[in-house]
Motif scaffolding. Structure first.
Motif, PDB file in Angstrom:
ATOM      1  N   ALA A   1       0.865  -1.292  -0.231  1.00 52.86           N
ATOM      2  CA  ALA A   1       0.168   0.141   0.007  1.00 52.86           C
ATOM      3  C   ALA A   1       0.723   1.305   0.052  1.00 52.86           C
ATOM      4  O   ALA A   1       0.426   2.199  -0.593  1.00 52.86           O
ATOM      5  CB  ALA A   1      -0.758   0.028   1.158  1.00 52.86           C
ATOM      6  N   LEU A   2       1.899   1.303   0.528  1.00 52.86           N
ATOM      7  CA  LEU A   2       2.749   2.210   0.825  1.00 52.86           C
ATOM      8  C   LEU A   2       3.460   2.704  -0.636  1.00 52.86           C
ATOM      9  O   LEU A   2       3.732   3.889  -0.790  1.00 52.86           O
ATOM     10  CB  LEU A   2       4.119   2.223   1.681  1.00 52.86           C
ATOM     11  N   ILE A   3       3.777   1.793  -1.440  1.00 53.64           N
ATOM     12  CA  ILE A   3       4.273   1.976  -2.835  1.00 53.64           C
ATOM     13  C   ILE A   3       3.249   2.173  -3.897  1.00 53.64           C
ATOM     14  O   ILE A   3       3.559   2.577  -4.942  1.00 53.64           O
ATOM     15  CB  ILE A   3       5.343   1.035  -2.866  1.00 53.64           C
ATOM     16  N   ARG A   4       2.158   1.862  -3.577  1.00 51.50           N
ATOM     17  CA  ARG A   4       0.770   1.849  -4.579  1.00 51.50           C
ATOM     18  C   ARG A   4       0.989   2.938  -5.615  1.00 51.50           C
ATOM     19  O   ARG A   4       0.802   2.452  -6.865  1.00 51.50           O
ATOM     20  CB  ARG A   4      -0.236   1.530  -3.957  1.00 51.50           C
ATOM     21  N   GLU A   5       0.941   4.111  -5.128  1.00 52.71           N
ATOM     22  CA  GLU A   5       0.621   5.248  -5.961  1.00 52.71           C
ATOM     23  C   GLU A   5       2.203   6.048  -6.448  1.00 52.71           C
ATOM     24  O   GLU A   5       2.032   6.860  -6.803  1.00 52.71           O
ATOM     25  CB  GLU A   5      -0.093   6.372  -5.179  1.00 52.71           C
ATOM     26  N   GLU A   6       3.190   5.268  -6.176  1.00 54.52           N
ATOM     27  CA  GLU A   6       4.419   5.894  -6.506  1.00 54.52           C
ATOM     28  C   GLU A   6       4.942   4.920  -7.848  1.00 54.52           C
ATOM     29  O   GLU A   6       4.671   3.957  -8.189  1.00 54.52           O
ATOM     30  CB  GLU A   6       5.474   5.354  -5.432  1.00 54.52           C
TER      31      GLU A   6
ATOM     32  N   ALA B   1       3.980   8.246  10.187  1.00 55.20           N
ATOM     33  CA  ALA B   1       4.057   9.488   9.598  1.00 55.20           C
ATOM     34  C   ALA B   1       4.177   9.243   7.937  1.00 55.20           C
ATOM     35  O   ALA B   1       3.546   9.951   7.025  1.00 55.20           O
ATOM     36  CB  ALA B   1       5.183  10.459   9.798  1.00 55.20           C
ATOM     37  N   THR B   2       4.825   8.246   7.624  1.00 53.51           N
ATOM     38  CA  THR B   2       4.957   7.826   6.223  1.00 53.51           C
ATOM     39  C   THR B   2       3.705   7.238   5.819  1.00 53.51           C
ATOM     40  O   THR B   2       3.452   7.541   4.652  1.00 53.51           O
ATOM     41  CB  THR B   2       6.198   6.816   6.017  1.00 53.51           C
ATOM     42  N   ALA B   3       3.109   6.623   6.581  1.00 50.35           N
ATOM     43  CA  ALA B   3       1.549   6.116   5.979  1.00 50.35           C
ATOM     44  C   ALA B   3       0.866   7.412   5.862  1.00 50.35           C
ATOM     45  O   ALA B   3       0.272   7.164   4.787  1.00 50.35           O
ATOM     46  CB  ALA B   3       0.949   5.162   6.894  1.00 50.35           C
ATOM     47  N   ALA B   4       0.907   8.195   6.661  1.00 45.44           N
ATOM     48  CA  ALA B   4      -0.072   9.337   6.412  1.00 45.44           C
ATOM     49  C   ALA B   4       0.332  10.216   5.288  1.00 45.44           C
ATOM     50  O   ALA B   4      -0.699  10.520   4.436  1.00 45.44           O
ATOM     51  CB  ALA B   4       0.060  10.431   7.696  1.00 45.44           C
ATOM     52  N   GLU B   5       1.713  10.449   4.821  1.00 46.55           N
ATOM     53  CA  GLU B   5       2.283  10.780   3.771  1.00 46.55           C
ATOM     54  C   GLU B   5       1.416  10.272   2.395  1.00 46.55           C
ATOM     55  O   GLU B   5       1.525  10.832   1.678  1.00 46.55           O
ATOM     56  CB  GLU B   5       3.634  11.168   3.708  1.00 46.55           C
TER      57      GLU B   5
END
Length: 294
Positions: A193-198, A253-257
């Protein structure tokens, strides 16, 4: 092995879902005379074409042989299927996924009806059955003499691991390992999920994730077991609880970003903070186990 081989013991199998069907085919391929029953009789037809005998009722299937293996949906299904059967003198092996308490209750129920009982927890998915190199196996617990009697037959579909006379221990091992698996899946879901939109290719990212999880899992699991055994949670600590807890805001914080919910991380981080509040900054993460037991 052929059906005329003395080693090819007759098997009765109740339940022909995906797992039951896979089990059935391995016993047939190994030459075991096989009687099958399923609530939906149509599922027996392909196996009959391969050499199995279909029973019209569960009672008839049970009557066909001494070794009765059950692979149904849940404990209630086992109760329903076997309620009108004569289990006197039968060896009942229950491969249905249940809780430890249900397994113990079913063992007492079977014993009261004149059967010997063995519970099983299958650590495999259907495509792994009958494929030794796939690494699947089944936990068994209950009557040791029953396991010894049928070990060769039970080992035909998948490896066997006997985990004790307590009939609930196979189910407990099963659910414990699967619970850890789902925890791993949760972490994997969060990572993707963290990399999904990158502009990061999930396929390229996957081996990095797998390698990291593997590298961390082996030593962490071994160290946790050692510390739980000794009661000393400060031995051989590499990254202590205080340091790791201090780092958790960065993950949140990374998750929020990234616009990712922290709901998979928050429960574990909350346990870490609770353990730290008890004054254990120099410990490993093992103390979280004790919090879960309260």
């Amino acid at each position: 092995m052929t059906a005329n081989s003395p080693s090819a013991a007759p098997v009765t199998l109740l339940g022909l879902g995906a797992m039951g069907t896979a089990l059935a085919r391995t016993w047939l391929a190994a030459g075991h005379p096989l009687t099958v029953w399923n609530r939906s009789a149509a599922r027996t037809e392909p196996l009959v074409a391969e050499g199995a005998k279909a029973a019209a009722t569960a009672a008839q299937a049970v009557a066909a042989g001494d070794l009765v293996i059950v692979c149904l949906l849940d404990d209630a299904s086992v109760e329903e299927a076997l309620k009108d059967t004569d289990l006197t003198g039968k060896d009942l092996v229950n491969l249905t996924t249940t809780t430890p308490a249900q397994a113990r209750g079913r063992a007492a129920w079977a014993t009261a009806r004149g059967a010997r009982y063995l519970d099983g927890g299958i650590m495999a998915v259907p495509p792994m059955i009958g494929v030794p190199e796939a690494g699947g196996y089944v936990f068994y617990s209950g009557a040791p003499d029953l396991f010894e009697t049928h070990e060769k037959t039970l080992a035909v579909p998948a490896g066997t691991r006997f985990v004790g006379a307590d009939p609930g221990h196979a189910a407990l091992h099963d659910v414990a390992l699967l619970s850890a698996m789902y925890g791993m899946f949760a972490g994997t879901a969060h990572a993707f999920a963290l990399i999904r939109e990158e502009s990061i290719d999930p396929i390229a990212f996957a081996p990095l994730l797998a390698e990291w999880i593997t590298a961390m899992a082996d030593p962490h699991i071994a160290q946790t077991a050692d510390q739980l055994t000794t009661g000393d949670y400060t031995t051989n600590v590499v990254s202590n609880l205080g340091m790791q807890t201090a780092g958790t805001p960065t993950f949140l914080a990374t998750a929020a970003e990234q616009g990712v919910s922290p709901e998979l991380l928050n429960p574990y981080f909350a346990l870490m903070r609770r353990r730290l509040a008890e004054g254990s900054p120099s410990e490993d993460l093992t103390g979280v186990v004790d919090l879960l037991r309260r």
